[in-house]
Design a protein around this motif. Structure first.
Motif, PDB file in Angstrom:
ATOM      1  N   ILE A 147       0.851  -1.194   0.000  1.00 59.23           N
ATOM      2  CA  ILE A 147       0.000   0.000   0.000  1.00 59.23           C
ATOM      3  C   ILE A 147       0.887   1.243   0.000  1.00 59.23           C
ATOM      4  O   ILE A 147       1.842   1.325   0.786  1.00 59.23           O
ATOM      5  CB  ILE A 147      -0.891   0.050   1.279  1.00 59.23           C
ATOM      6  N   ILE A 148       0.543   2.198  -0.847  1.00 62.95           N
ATOM      7  CA  ILE A 148       1.264   3.482  -0.839  1.00 62.95           C
ATOM      8  C   ILE A 148       0.242   4.623  -0.889  1.00 62.95           C
ATOM      9  O   ILE A 148      -0.891   4.418  -1.316  1.00 62.95           O
ATOM     10  CB  ILE A 148       2.234   3.628  -2.054  1.00 62.95           C
ATOM     11  N   GLY A 149       0.666   5.798  -0.457  1.00 62.76           N
ATOM     12  CA  GLY A 149      -0.143   6.993  -0.669  1.00 62.76           C
ATOM     13  C   GLY A 149       0.497   7.760  -1.807  1.00 62.76           C
ATOM     14  O   GLY A 149       1.702   7.640  -2.025  1.00 62.76           O
ATOM     15  N   PHE A 150      -0.288   8.513  -2.569  1.00 60.02           N
ATOM     16  CA  PHE A 150       0.330   9.326  -3.627  1.00 60.02           C
ATOM     17  C   PHE A 150      -0.460  10.610  -3.840  1.00 60.02           C
ATOM     18  O   PHE A 150      -1.665  10.660  -3.578  1.00 60.02           O
ATOM     19  CB  PHE A 150       0.489   8.532  -4.937  1.00 60.02           C
ATOM     20  N   ASP A 151       0.275  11.648  -4.287  1.00 60.25           N
ATOM     21  CA  ASP A 151      -0.434  12.899  -4.561  1.00 60.25           C
ATOM     22  C   ASP A 151       0.048  13.516  -5.874  1.00 60.25           C
ATOM     23  O   ASP A 151      -0.165  14.683  -6.139  1.00 60.25           O
ATOM     24  CB  ASP A 151      -0.290  13.890  -3.391  1.00 60.25           C
ATOM     25  N   ASN A 152       0.735  12.671  -6.674  1.00 64.14           N
ATOM     26  CA  ASN A 152       1.155  13.159  -7.989  1.00 64.14           C
ATOM     27  C   ASN A 152       0.292  12.521  -9.069  1.00 64.14           C
ATOM     28  O   ASN A 152      -0.705  11.858  -8.767  1.00 64.14           O
ATOM     29  CB  ASN A 152       2.655  12.899  -8.214  1.00 64.14           C
ATOM     30  N   LEU A 153       0.677  12.723 -10.322  1.00 65.41           N
ATOM     31  CA  LEU A 153      -0.082  12.157 -11.431  1.00 65.41           C
ATOM     32  C   LEU A 153       0.028  10.629 -11.382  1.00 65.41           C
ATOM     33  O   LEU A 153       1.118  10.081 -11.213  1.00 65.41           O
ATOM     34  CB  LEU A 153       0.544  12.699 -12.718  1.00 65.41           C
ATOM     35  N   LEU A 154      -1.105   9.952 -11.564  1.00 67.70           N
ATOM     36  CA  LEU A 154      -1.098   8.482 -11.466  1.00 67.70           C
ATOM     37  C   LEU A 154      -0.068   7.846 -12.406  1.00 67.70           C
ATOM     38  O   LEU A 154       0.653   6.931 -12.012  1.00 67.70           O
ATOM     39  CB  LEU A 154      -2.495   7.929 -11.756  1.00 67.70           C
ATOM     40  N   VAL A 155       0.009   8.322 -13.659  1.00 72.87           N
ATOM     41  CA  VAL A 155       0.928   7.681 -14.606  1.00 72.87           C
ATOM     42  C   VAL A 155       2.386   7.846 -14.146  1.00 72.87           C
ATOM     43  O   VAL A 155       3.219   6.964 -14.369  1.00 72.87           O
ATOM     44  CB  VAL A 155       0.742   8.203 -16.058  1.00 72.87           C
ATOM     45  N   ASP A 156       2.680   8.955 -13.469  1.00 76.38           N
ATOM     46  CA  ASP A 156       4.041   9.151 -12.944  1.00 76.38           C
ATOM     47  C   ASP A 156       4.293   8.217 -11.761  1.00 76.38           C
ATOM     48  O   ASP A 156       5.366   7.627 -11.640  1.00 76.38           O
ATOM     49  CB  ASP A 156       4.245  10.606 -12.505  1.00 76.38           C
TER      50      ASP A 156
END
Ligand code: ADP
Length: 161
Positions: free
Chosen positions: A67-76
């Motif tokens: 599991i990760i959190g992300f706040d950038n563009l999904l493709v990146d």
């Protein structure tokens, strides 16, 4: 061939429908990364760290799921984690239009990344995080739609007001 799939979403909170999709993906791909979108503009009920923690708890039984959190563009984010597949769940025709648009846009942004749709078992088709929150807010029983730990968090959240 070792394939890493990324399953993005808000997961506010994770439901049995999401878990059904994760279980299916874990059987299909060598590695599954569940990517929790910060989505603070959507004003989620649970903080990103809580959504990640709940997912970690309920997917601990799968050896190849992280599991990760992300706040950038999904493709990146997918590229950073060497994922070649974006996974999404399809419940009903009503999901289709938005999901089709999203898949098309992600393909334009990153042509090598394939979007794959999985459908849940019949009994999960009608579950959505937003409906679960509404039922829990009004004091309804959500025990057959979410894992127990999620139910406890919902009760705590709404009891506190
Ligand atoms: P998002 O804000 O990206 O739609 P969600 O957490 O609501 O985030 O959903 C993440 C993904 O999981 C989406 O592809 C959605 O269609 C899918 N999904 C949500 N609920 C279910 C369910 N009950 N069964 C199968 N897929 C689901």
């Amino acid at each position: 061939m070792e394939i890493t799939a990324i399953y993005p979403g808000t997961f506010d909170p994770v439901t049995n429908g999401h878990i059904d999709i994760i279980a299916r993906a874990a059987r299909l791909y060598s590695k599954v990364i569940v990517a929790v979108a910060d989505n603070s503009n959507k004003h989620p009920l649970f903080e990103l760290s809580q959504r990640v923690k709940l997912l970690e708890d309920v997917t601990a039984k799968f050896g190849n799921v992280s599991i990760i959190g992300f706040d950038n563009l999904l493709v990146d984010c997918a590229k950073q984690h060497n994922a070649s597949v974006i996974l999404r769940g399809l419940r009903a025709i009503s999901d289709f239009e938005y999901e089709f648009q999203l898949a098309g846009m992600n393909r334009r942004l990153s042509p090598d990344l394939e979007t794959v749709f999985l459908t849940p078992a019949e009994q999960y088709e009608f579950i959505s995080s937003s409906m679960i929150k509404e039922i829990a807010r009004l004091g309804g029983d959500v025990s057959s739609f979410v894992p127990q730990v999620v139910q406890e968090h919902l009760i705590e959240k709404f009891n506190r007001g």
